[in-house]
Design a protein around this motif. Structure first.
Motif, short mmCIF file in Angstrom:
data_model
loop_
_atom_site.label_atom_id
_atom_site.label_comp_id
_atom_site.label_asym_id
_atom_site.label_seq_id
_atom_site.Cartn_x
_atom_site.Cartn_y
_atom_site.Cartn_z
N PHE A 99 0.54 -1.74 -0.07
CA PHE A 99 -0.19 -0.07 0.02
C PHE A 99 1.08 1.35 0.01
N PHE A 100 1.32 2.06 -0.88
CA PHE A 100 1.83 3.45 -1.30
C PHE A 100 0.75 4.52 0.05
N SER A 101 1.98 5.09 0.18
CA SER A 101 2.07 6.69 0.94
C SER A 101 2.41 7.58 0.45
N ASP A 102 2.74 8.60 0.48
CA ASP A 102 3.78 10.44 0.86
C ASP A 102 4.39 10.05 1.73
N GLY A 104 6.92 8.81 5.23
CA GLY A 104 6.90 7.57 6.37
C GLY A 104 6.11 8.00 7.09
N SER A 105 5.93 9.15 7.56
CA SER A 105 4.73 9.20 8.69
C SER A 105 3.60 8.84 8.51
N VAL A 106 2.76 8.70 7.41
CA VAL A 106 1.94 8.96 6.43
C VAL A 106 2.13 7.20 6.23
N GLY A 107 2.90 6.82 6.30
CA GLY A 107 3.22 5.28 6.46
C GLY A 107 3.46 4.32 7.40
N MET A 108 3.20 5.13 8.59
CA MET A 108 3.13 4.71 10.09
C MET A 108 2.31 4.72 10.10
N GLU A 109 0.77 5.37 10.00
CA GLU A 109 -0.33 5.91 9.85
C GLU A 109 -1.19 4.65 9.16
N VAL A 110 -0.80 4.57 8.24
CA VAL A 110 -1.35 3.05 7.47
C VAL A 110 -0.95 2.15 8.31
N ALA A 111 0.04 2.14 9.00
CA ALA A 111 0.34 0.39 9.09
C ALA A 111 -0.53 0.82 10.32
N MET A 112 -0.87 1.79 11.43
CA MET A 112 -1.09 1.16 11.92
C MET A 112 -3.02 0.62 12.10
N LYS A 113 -3.54 1.73 11.28
CA LYS A 113 -5.00 1.77 10.28
C LYS A 113 -5.08 0.54 10.58
N MET A 114 -4.12 -0.47 9.55
CA MET A 114 -4.40 -1.26 9.00
C MET A 114 -4.54 -2.30 10.22
N ALA A 115 -4.10 -2.36 11.52
CA ALA A 115 -3.61 -3.28 12.49
C ALA A 115 -4.62 -2.89 13.18
N VAL A 116 -5.75 -2.16 13.25
CA VAL A 116 -6.70 -2.34 13.86
C VAL A 116 -8.20 -2.38 13.36
N GLN A 117 -7.72 -2.08 11.70
CA GLN A 117 -9.12 -2.67 11.08
C GLN A 117 -9.43 -4.22 10.93
N PRO A 304 -4.79 8.48 0.13
CA PRO A 304 -3.93 9.26 0.10
C PRO A 304 -3.20 10.04 -1.67
N THR A 305 -4.46 11.21 -1.79
CA THR A 305 -4.02 12.01 -3.07
C THR A 305 -2.97 11.60 -4.28
N PHE A 306 -1.47 11.80 -3.57
CA PHE A 306 -0.90 10.89 -3.85
C PHE A 306 0.04 9.79 -4.10
N MET A 307 -0.56 8.77 -3.30
CA MET A 307 -0.40 7.20 -3.94
C MET A 307 0.33 6.56 -4.50
N GLY A 308 1.35 5.88 -4.85
CA GLY A 308 1.80 4.93 -5.97
C GLY A 308 2.06 6.58 -7.22
N ASN A 309 2.47 7.62 -7.03
CA ASN A 309 2.51 8.93 -7.40
C ASN A 309 3.48 7.88 -8.92
N PRO A 310 3.42 8.40 -9.91
CA PRO A 310 4.41 7.22 -11.17
C PRO A 310 5.74 8.19 -10.86
N LEU A 311 6.11 9.92 -11.17
CA LEU A 311 7.18 9.34 -10.71
C LEU A 311 8.39 9.26 -9.16
N ALA A 312 7.78 8.91 -8.60
CA ALA A 312 8.32 7.98 -7.21
C ALA A 312 8.15 6.73 -7.25
N CYS A 313 7.23 6.13 -8.09
CA CYS A 313 8.01 4.61 -7.94
C CYS A 313 8.41 4.97 -9.03
N ARG A 314 8.48 5.53 -10.13
CA ARG A 314 9.64 4.99 -11.22
C ARG A 314 11.42 5.60 -10.75
#
Ligand SMILES: *Cc1c(COP(=O)(O)O)cnc(C)c1O
Length: 427
Positions: A99-102, A104-117, A304-314
């Motif tokens: 799961f992509f995000s923009d 490190g902090s948001v990546g951690m938020e995603v991890a915590m939400k994922m664990a709770v859900q 997140p709006t910019f998750m998986g941004n093509p420039l970043a992934c490339r």
């Protein structure tokens, strides 16, 4: 002009104006004046290929000609598809979903939400808190602040605003400590889990290296014990490899030193070689499958709006290709040998009265002092020697770019040592 741009962690009233960077190449960046500084920090630990790397720059330029951005809601594109597959290939076995995000902090938020859900959908709605470690740092957003060290962390000011979680003592046994020496730390973790596991969704840790919490280096035995304890108590193990990932501890991921696969793992900083902000939260089949259902409400509700941004992934794909083709793990081992020889094995440095400890792991080295006051002025001292060093608290550290040449590495270690040992009196 100076007070328009608000700088991070900066007392804007008293701090000198920020230095203006106009470019860079290799491990150096260049200031407006033409002055070149050798970056000992690789820009908060992310610019692992250094500055102006031709392959990374070309990757961004080519991608920009094709597709700069598109939403990942209902759409996909080749850079995101390829990067998710590459991350599954290089991370510990079993982490099969990305799961992509923009950041490190948001990546951690995603991890915590994922664990709770995950816990809710597995029938354990009471497991809605995290277990974190003292000296932890997991980011600056609200959810992340709440799992940073509540006493020494930067965030005690916000205590009344933050949700409360559980904390276990920071592990104290070092990387090479024998198993017996790690027992006390493991016991500390067990005690908190025994007392509170009914309400704990996940255990968060920066495996082997608590970075912003003072470069606290810990043992693979501790990481292995954490895996066993999480299984015993029905808690997800979440590795924050934002700082440790991509070679910083000497292996591609710190988890590999312990042979452990976490349930969830977060990557950022080095992911794109530092060239664009991005993060990835990886999960095992077990976690992913808890979200599969006929019920649309069981979907993971984040995007997140910019998750998986093509420039970043490339650029992340190109960063990984360079890392593998140019034997970066070999480069990191060479830097490690210099750091050991020049810092850990320097008896005069170790014996200096201001110095409490000298530690090295992978391409990370730190001189810990007894009193933060003995590092006052070190940044200016280093700059006069052409080195960009930024101490924090009681820690003078380097996390160099992996392209740092041997003589440049010695220039950094000599500067760090000279601060303590040089004959010339300090200004
Ligand atoms: C830097 C860092 C973060 C936060 O990443 P940002 O991209 O700054 O939000 C989280 N965890 C660790 C271990 C970090 O070093």
């Amino acid at each position: 002009m100076r007070d328009v741009l608000w700088h991070p962690y900066a007392q804007m009233k008293t701090q000198p104006p920020a230095l203006k960077v106009v470019g860079g190449d290799g491990a150096h960046f260049t200031l407006e004046s033409g002055e070149r500084l050798l970056d000992a920090t690789c820009s908060w630990w992310c610019m692992i290929h250094g500055y102006g790397h031709p392959r990374l720059v070309a990757a961004i330029q080519q991608q920009a000609d094709t597709l700069c951005h598109v939403m990942l809601g209902g759409l996909t594109h080749e850079p995101a598809d390829r990067l998710s597959q590459a991350l599954v290939r290089i991370t510990p076995p079993g982490l099969n979903h990305v799961f992509f995000s923009d950041s490190g902090s948001v990546g951690m938020e995603v991890a915590m939400k994922m664990a709770v859900q995950y816990q809710v959908q597995r029938g354990h709605p009471g497991k809605h808190r995290m277990l974190s470690l003292m000296r932890a740092y997991h980011g600056d957003t609200t959810g992340c602040m709440a799992v940073c060290d509540p006493e020494e962390g930067m965030h005690s000011l916000f205590a009344g605003f933050l949700p409360t979680h559980h904390f276990a003592p920071a592990p104290t046994a070092g990387f090479d400590a024998p198993r017996e020496a790690v027992e006390a730390g493991i016991q500390g973790l067990r005690e908190v889990l025994e007392a509170h596991h009914q309400e704990i969704a996940g255990l968060l840790m920066e495996p082997l290296l608590q970075a912003a919490g003072g470069l606290n280096m810990t043992s693979p035995y501790y990481v292995q014990a954490a895996r066993e304890l999480c299984d015993e108590f029905g808690v997800l193990l979440i590795f924050d490899e934002v700082a440790t990932g991509f070679g910083r501890t000497g292996k591609m991921f710190a988890a590999e030193h312990a042979g452990v696969t976490p349930d969830i793992m977060v990557l950022s900083k080095g992911l794109t070689g530092g060239y664009l902000g991005h993060a990835a939260t990886l999960a095992t089949d077990r976690v992913y499958e808890a979200f599969l259902s006929e019920d649309p409400d069981h979907a993971f509700m984040h995007g997140p709006t910019f998750m998986g941004n093509p420039l970043a992934c490339r650029v992340a794909l190109e960063s990984l290709a360079v890392f593998e083709e140019e034997d970066y793990l070999g480069k990191i081992a060479s830097l490690n040998a210099i750091l050991r020889q020049e810092l850990v094995e320097d008896a005069k440095l170790r014996a200096h009265p201001a110095v409490e400890d000298v530690r090295v792991l992978g391409a990370t080295a730190v001189i810990e002092v007894h009193d933060a006051a003995s590092l006052e002025g070190v940044q200016d001292f280093a700059r006069r020697r052409g080195v960009w060093l930024r101490s924090f608290g009681r820690w003078l550290y380097t996390m160099p770019a992996y392209v740092t040449q041997a003589e440049e590495m010695r220039q950094i270690t000599t500067t760090m040592k000279d601060w303590f040992l040089s004959e010339t009196p300090r200004p």
